[in-house]
Scaffold this active site. Structure first.
Site, mmCIF file in Angstrom:
data_model
loop_
_atom_site.group_PDB
_atom_site.id
_atom_site.type_symbol
_atom_site.label_atom_id
_atom_site.label_comp_id
_atom_site.label_asym_id
_atom_site.label_seq_id
_atom_site.Cartn_x
_atom_site.Cartn_y
_atom_site.Cartn_z
ATOM 1 N N ASP A 190 0.822 -1.224 0.000
ATOM 2 C CA ASP A 190 0.000 0.000 0.000
ATOM 3 C C ASP A 190 0.851 1.267 0.000
ATOM 4 O OD1 ASP A 190 -2.389 -1.614 0.332
ATOM 5 O OD2 ASP A 190 -1.806 -1.825 2.432
ATOM 6 N N GLU A 191 2.048 1.194 -0.584
ATOM 7 C CA GLU A 191 2.946 2.352 -0.556
ATOM 8 C C GLU A 191 2.685 3.341 -1.695
ATOM 9 O OE1 GLU A 191 5.326 -1.352 0.725
ATOM 10 O OE2 GLU A 191 4.140 -0.765 -1.015
ATOM 11 N N LYS B 49 2.494 2.064 -5.159
ATOM 12 C CA LYS B 49 3.216 1.537 -6.323
ATOM 13 C C LYS B 49 2.495 1.820 -7.626
ATOM 14 C CE LYS B 49 3.372 -2.610 -4.528
ATOM 15 N NZ LYS B 49 2.937 -2.270 -3.166
ATOM 16 N N GLY C 172 -3.710 -4.585 -4.926
ATOM 17 C CA GLY C 172 -4.627 -3.543 -5.366
ATOM 18 C C GLY C 172 -3.886 -2.261 -5.679
ATOM 19 N N HIS C 173 -3.923 -1.832 -6.932
ATOM 20 C CA HIS C 173 -3.261 -0.600 -7.338
ATOM 21 C C HIS C 173 -4.303 0.377 -7.869
ATOM 22 C CE1 HIS C 173 0.785 -2.893 -8.063
ATOM 23 N NE2 HIS C 173 0.476 -2.765 -6.799
ATOM 24 N N ARG D 73 3.402 -29.463 -7.049
ATOM 25 C CA ARG D 73 3.384 -29.984 -8.413
ATOM 26 C C ARG D 73 2.030 -30.570 -8.807
ATOM 27 N NH1 ARG D 73 8.802 -33.309 -7.337
ATOM 28 N NH2 ARG D 73 7.664 -33.418 -5.381
ATOM 29 N N GLN E 142 2.232 -6.215 -3.220
ATOM 30 C CA GLN E 142 2.455 -6.206 -1.772
ATOM 31 C C GLN E 142 3.742 -5.434 -1.424
ATOM 32 O OE1 GLN E 142 1.821 -9.718 -3.049
ATOM 33 N NE2 GLN E 142 -0.315 -9.203 -2.877
ATOM 34 N N THR F 243 -7.327 -1.111 -1.139
ATOM 35 C CA THR F 243 -7.950 -1.087 -2.456
ATOM 36 C C THR F 243 -8.683 -2.391 -2.728
ATOM 37 O OG1 THR F 243 -6.203 0.358 -3.283
ATOM 38 C CG2 THR F 243 -7.492 -0.823 -4.928
ATOM 39 N N ASP G 164 2.580 14.614 1.551
ATOM 40 C CA ASP G 164 1.572 15.627 1.852
ATOM 41 C C ASP G 164 0.653 15.238 3.012
ATOM 42 O OD1 ASP G 164 0.861 13.721 -0.324
ATOM 43 O OD2 ASP G 164 -1.139 14.563 -0.082
ATOM 44 N N THR H 191 3.811 13.755 -4.218
ATOM 45 C CA THR H 191 3.124 14.695 -3.318
ATOM 46 C C THR H 191 1.609 14.721 -3.496
ATOM 47 O OG1 THR H 191 3.529 16.491 -4.903
ATOM 48 C CG2 THR H 191 5.152 16.184 -3.143
ATOM 49 N N SER H 192 1.063 13.769 -4.286
ATOM 50 C CA SER H 192 -0.385 13.612 -4.402
ATOM 51 C C SER H 192 -0.646 12.368 -5.238
ATOM 52 C CB SER H 192 -1.037 14.837 -5.054
ATOM 53 O OG SER H 192 -1.179 14.655 -6.445
#
Length: 431
Positions: free
Chosen positions: A13-14, A16, A40-41, A145, A225, A300, A334, A415-416
């Site tokens: 959740d950084e 990406k 989730g992006h 397998r 992740q 997300t 921000d 920044t946003s």
């Protein structure tokens, strides 16, 4: 020519999605190399919001090849639904723009059922916090397998044999959890129905990527992740079921490790985590609540509220080392606007000692107490800043102190959520 790997350097959740989208404009190929649709992006482009889970973030950019690598576990029904959703938003997706590795393992309905049944049967304190989407059980079948791969869908006899082998394992396991046996014929019918829609995207990805590399094209590798959820180097057992660190980009796509030129670690200006597990800098006060509100900290994929805390330099320094990070993209600066003071974790106190790393043992991780350094905050807004000159002096000092503590430079500053609200310091794609 340069090839770039993007990895989350915290618990996910950084941000990406935005960074990958920002970089994808200059890439020729964008490739997912691990994880499943538990990722989730969220991308915000010209006011339009795209929420992606299985598709690579670059798919919304025209003229690019998006690739799902063999390190991913893929739910074919979810993928087709996601393709249709994105198409409805005006994005063109075809075999010319999307490719799936032939050796990609499939997530079946039985995997999700097993995932959820196990989590429900777990007592409090032993729950992993899985999304229940079948990612872990699918990876288990891959290692055992007995997984069904994309290529298996092309031959009815092979597919039938693969299903039988999988059910030899799953039916006894399901009985032990109180679940009904799998409807074999029903599962085969589902797979045969979805096969043509999936096979049109299937290709020998390892071969294509190596050909594109020799042709001088730029490849962007996208992880899901965060490195602290890595199956080997994360806060085990509260981790995901795959390797998340940058080295997985090579094995999860079939391109050699020597092809990786730059590793960009995505780092939030504070720390968040979803689900169970240790979190040394977690806040339970008004500051933690404000971080969650200002940062819109809800998953997300799951919608679950994220746990929030101060920036943990110890953990980020550790993940920068295990992923060989060349530079970080610092996001959500921000969100810190308006705090009178900020804290950064510089070490952990454990049994009378101060550590500069997170220990491996779970009981020790749970007992680690953060050692903080306090810095002054800033009142001016950093939202939308696109140059260092737009930032308050205290914000710049905060960023510089992070660089010192994690022993890694800032390459990008976000920044946003808007893709253009980004300060470029070092170009990851520079030759």
């Amino acid at each position: 020519m340069a090839n770039v790997v993007v990895v989350g350097a915290q618990w996910g959740d950084e941000g990406k999605g935005k960074i990958v989208d920002w970089l994808s404009e200059r890439a020729d190929v964008i490739c997912r190399f691990q994880g499943g649709h538990n990722a989730g992006h969220t991308l915000v482009i010209d006011g339009a919001v795209y929420k992606l889970h299985a598709l690579p973030s670059g798919v919304v950019r025209g003229g690019k090849l998006s690739v799902i690598g063999n390190g991913v576990v893929l739910d074919p029904w979810h993928l087709i639904k996601e393709i249709e959703t994105v198409r409805d938003q005006g994005v063109e997706i075809s075999p010319d723009t999307l490719m799936i590795a032939e050796n990609t393992p499939l997530i079946l309905p039985l995997h999700g059922e097993l995932d959820r049944a196990r989590e429900e049967a777990s007592s409090k304190g032993t729950k992993i916090g899985t999304t229940g989407r079948g990612i872990g059980p699918a990876y288990e079948d891959k290692v055992g397998r007995r997984v069904i791969r994309v290529a298996d869908l092309a031959d009815p006899a092979t597919l039938e044999a693969r299903v039988d082998r999988a059910l030899q394992h799953h039916d006894p396991l399901r009985r032990g959890l109180g679940l009904e046996p799998v409807d074999r014929d029903g599962l085969l019918a589902q797979l045969q129905a979805i096969a043509p829609r999936l096979l049109e995207y299937a290709a020998p990805v390892w071969k294509v990527l190596n050909e594109r590399k020799r042709a001088g094209q730029r490849i962007l590798f996208e992880g899901a992740q965060g490195a602290l959820l890595d199956i080997d180097f994360g806060t085990y057992p509260f981790v995901t079921s795959s390797n998340v660190i940058a080295g997985q980009a090579a094995t999860g796509t079939g391109i050699g490790p020597g092809s990786i030129d730059f590793v960009l670690g995505i780092v939030k200006a504070y720390t968040t985590r979803v689900g169970e597990g240790p979190f040394p800098t977690e806040l339970f006060d008004d500051d933690g609540e404000q971080l969650g509100i200002r940062g819109h900290e809800f998953g997300t994929t799951t919608g679950r509220k994220r746990r929030c805390g101060w920036f943990d330099a110890v953990l980020v320094r550790q993940t920068c080392a295990t992923s060989g990070v060349s530079g970080i993209a610092l996001t959500k600066l921000d969100v810190l606007d308006g705090f009178e003071e900020l804290k950064i974790c510089t070490g952990y106190e454990l049994d009378g000692r101060v550590l500069d790393y997170l220990p491996t043992a779970a009981d020790q991780q749970a007992r680690c107490k953060p050692v903080y350094e306090t810095m002054p905050g800033w009142s001016a807004s950093t939202a939308g800043a696109r140059s260092w000159a737009d930032l308050p002096g205290e914000a710049i000092k905060y960023v510089r102190r992070i660089e010192e503590l994690i022993q890694c430079p800032v390459a990008l500053l976000s920044t946003s959520p808007e893709r253009d609200d980004t300060i470029l310091v070092t170009d990851p794609f520079a030759d």
